[in-house]
Design an enzyme around this catalytic site. Sequence first.
Site, short mmCIF file in Angstrom:
data_model
loop_
_atom_site.label_atom_id
_atom_site.label_comp_id
_atom_site.label_asym_id
_atom_site.label_seq_id
_atom_site.Cartn_x
_atom_site.Cartn_y
_atom_site.Cartn_z
N GLU A 9 0.82 -1.21 0.00
CA GLU A 9 0.00 0.00 0.00
C GLU A 9 0.85 1.26 0.00
O GLU A 9 0.64 2.18 -0.78
CB GLU A 9 -0.92 0.03 1.23
N TYR A 299 1.81 -4.49 13.22
CA TYR A 299 0.78 -3.71 12.53
C TYR A 299 -0.04 -2.91 13.54
O TYR A 299 -0.47 -3.43 14.56
CB TYR A 299 -0.12 -4.63 11.72
#
Length: 322
Positions: A9, A299
């Site tokens: 991303e 994350y």
Amino acid sequence: MAKNLVIVESPAKVKTIKKFLGSNYEVAASMGHVRDLPRSQMGIDVEHDFEPKYITIRGKGELLAKLRKSAKAADRVFLATDPDREGEAISWHLVTALKLDEKKMRRITFNEITKNAVKASLKNPREIDMNLVDAQQARRVLDRMVGYQISPLLWAKVKRGLSAGRVQSVALRIIADREKEIEAFVPSEYWTIDADFSIPDTKKPLTAHFYGTDKKMNLASEEEVNAVLGELEGVDWEIAEVKKGERTRKPPLPFTTSTLQQEAAKTLNFSTSKTMRIAQQLYEGVDIAGEGTVGVITYLRTDSTRIAVEADTAARQYIGEV
């Protein structure tokens, strides 16, 4: 030409992951979402099972053309977007936008940007999880329906510029109800009496709280307190029993997204956006002398407190060394 294409991303991850994988891999970034509902209309066919109508996000055409060219030249395409429902949806949209051959396309995820984690994900590729994709689509559709149908009503009836949302409108209702409870609360006066006693062979005094005689006595005024103090004045005091015990205090759990934001706000006075921006940088990688760019946290968007085996082992090793 690289035989494998990995699509992430964020462009900040490209350099770090490329370093882990070597020359047989090309790493590129989608720069977030590539398709979304149109801004000019609802974009949802309510009459036909709430089917969303997606379009390419403005300004993403040139990027998609480059990704499409790289994907066509690659033997395998690994979609390595974030390991949550948004990331899963981005991978699903990329399949359509890039016209990927499903035979050579695989989905990979990793919760920390380390060499071992990235390489392990390549050994365990999978298909796109449509349950996660559908969860993201449901969220997006609800956001659009609530926002596009209720916000204009707020503009007409309350004030232009206000917005309604799937989460914010419910949160506002909870806050408003709580404020009504606070306003309706009738405060009542109460008093307490504490006494400090010196105990032999102890540094800290023992603090005793007044309870009453046969049953708990509530002190509702200064007059009642003075009456009790009057009865206690000049009498002999006796410590009948002192109980000693040990308490075990467990270390705090690893941060979730919400507890990280709460602690950063309380301790550092950080706003939510500042906390998440810094956490994103730490996840994507920071420059460490002798190691290059390395991701130093897992994350950041999670409600799990599980610690990866690799992180647990590394922490124990570091503690043992220092």
